[in-house]
Design an enzyme around this catalytic site. Sequence first.
Site, mmCIF file in Angstrom:
data_model
loop_
_atom_site.group_PDB
_atom_site.id
_atom_site.type_symbol
_atom_site.label_atom_id
_atom_site.label_comp_id
_atom_site.label_asym_id
_atom_site.label_seq_id
_atom_site.Cartn_x
_atom_site.Cartn_y
_atom_site.Cartn_z
ATOM 1 N N HIS A 41 6.682 6.106 -0.284
ATOM 2 C CA HIS A 41 5.903 5.487 -2.183
ATOM 3 C C HIS A 41 6.942 4.116 -2.497
ATOM 4 C CE1 HIS A 41 4.902 5.923 -6.595
ATOM 5 N NE2 HIS A 41 4.537 4.576 -5.957
ATOM 6 N N HIS A 47 11.224 5.286 -2.263
ATOM 7 C CA HIS A 47 11.116 6.628 -2.144
ATOM 8 C C HIS A 47 10.295 7.251 -0.701
ATOM 9 C CE1 HIS A 47 9.344 6.532 -5.643
ATOM 10 N NE2 HIS A 47 8.737 7.501 -5.443
ATOM 11 N N ASP A 49 8.575 11.275 -1.545
ATOM 12 C CA ASP A 49 7.944 12.749 -2.178
ATOM 13 C C ASP A 49 7.602 13.095 -1.396
ATOM 14 O OD1 ASP A 49 8.149 11.121 -5.126
ATOM 15 O OD2 ASP A 49 6.896 9.294 -4.566
ATOM 16 N N LYS A 250 -20.335 -12.558 5.886
ATOM 17 C CA LYS A 250 -20.692 -11.593 6.017
ATOM 18 C C LYS A 250 -20.033 -9.896 6.756
ATOM 19 C CE LYS A 250 -23.528 -11.050 10.238
ATOM 20 N NZ LYS A 250 -23.454 -9.196 10.164
ATOM 21 N N ASP A 252 -19.004 -6.969 9.158
ATOM 22 C CA ASP A 252 -19.593 -6.807 10.822
ATOM 23 C C ASP A 252 -19.573 -5.038 10.800
ATOM 24 O OD1 ASP A 252 -20.217 -7.415 13.076
ATOM 25 O OD2 ASP A 252 -18.050 -8.412 13.525
HETATM 26 MN MN MN Z 1 6.496 7.948 -5.440
#
Ligand code: MN
Length: 346
Positions: A41, A47, A49, A250, A252
């Site tokens: 994160h 860090h 988690d 457009k 794809d």
């Molecule tokens: Mn976190």
Amino acid sequence: MKPLKGGRLEPYRAKRDFEVTPEPTESRATAEGNSFVIQNHAATRLHWDFRLEMGGVHRSWAVTKVPTLDPSVKRLAVHTEDHPTSYGDFEGTIPAGQYGAGTVIIWDRGTWAPMGDVEAGYHKGSLKFRLVGKKLKGGFALVRLRDKSPKDRGKNWLLIKEKDEYAQPGSGDALAEQNKSVVSGLNIEEMAAHGAIAHSEGASRKKLKKVKPADLPKAKEAALGDVPEPQLASLANHPPHGEGWLHEIKYDGYRTLARIEDGAVRMITRNGHDWTDRYKPIAKALASLPAKNAIVDGEVCVQLPNGATSFAALQDALATSASSKLVYFVFDLLWSALSKVVRVQS
Ligand code: MN
């Protein structure tokens, strides 16, 4: 495993505005599981988690440096609020201004098994367990540190690799090089570039304005029929002149219409084939729409990290049944029963 009592999601929910963040609100509605997940994160500080499923929630610790298989390295792991188990499927970007704003990838995940009594170990502050992940394997311990000041309130723990056949003595921060998601294959920077596309079932719950059929002067009443033939683009040498033209991207991918009847979704190709089985996650997402009867028109695609759609990547995802990579761009609502039977024609 004996379920842990007291897993509570109120602190988790109190920190977040679910109308803005794509993070999930609820745990998975399944029986007691034994999943673990580590989410890398990039918040104010990068860090990891670390979350262990216990008693219907993910008990969580924020590990301040990359986890390691080196038994001589002790990682500080700060206990944080319990998370819903469906959070284990979340990767994407938490919008600026929200709690934990920044990008999240699923750095590792798998299952865990306790060594000894989980509840007693957790409360004693000494939890021993084995992990079966892609990056982390074998025995680990989470050990609570004695508070240095009253405001620590038992939040500081250490994550330590046990000495076993999976240990890699002297490896230190080596796992920092394995910086990609074990789900999407993207690293943090690529995921951030990917935008706020959440690979979570709880996509953005932003409140949308309700469309009333009475607001659509050209709408006609009609019963829900089969999906019509999609309106196809035609080639032209020059873009059209004059007012009233909009330019659109457009995509794809595969043009696909979705027919929703009483909440049951069928995904139909432009040649009338039923591809619901191949597009299961999309059908599931459409089934959760407030409209229980509708026909929508769109394109099934796979996006590259830079956001562009790639037909080759789509074919690859379909060939390998990697349906979680599929994205459905919906560009038209052809029929909807919101308050009365109505067909919308543009
Ligand atoms: Mn976190």
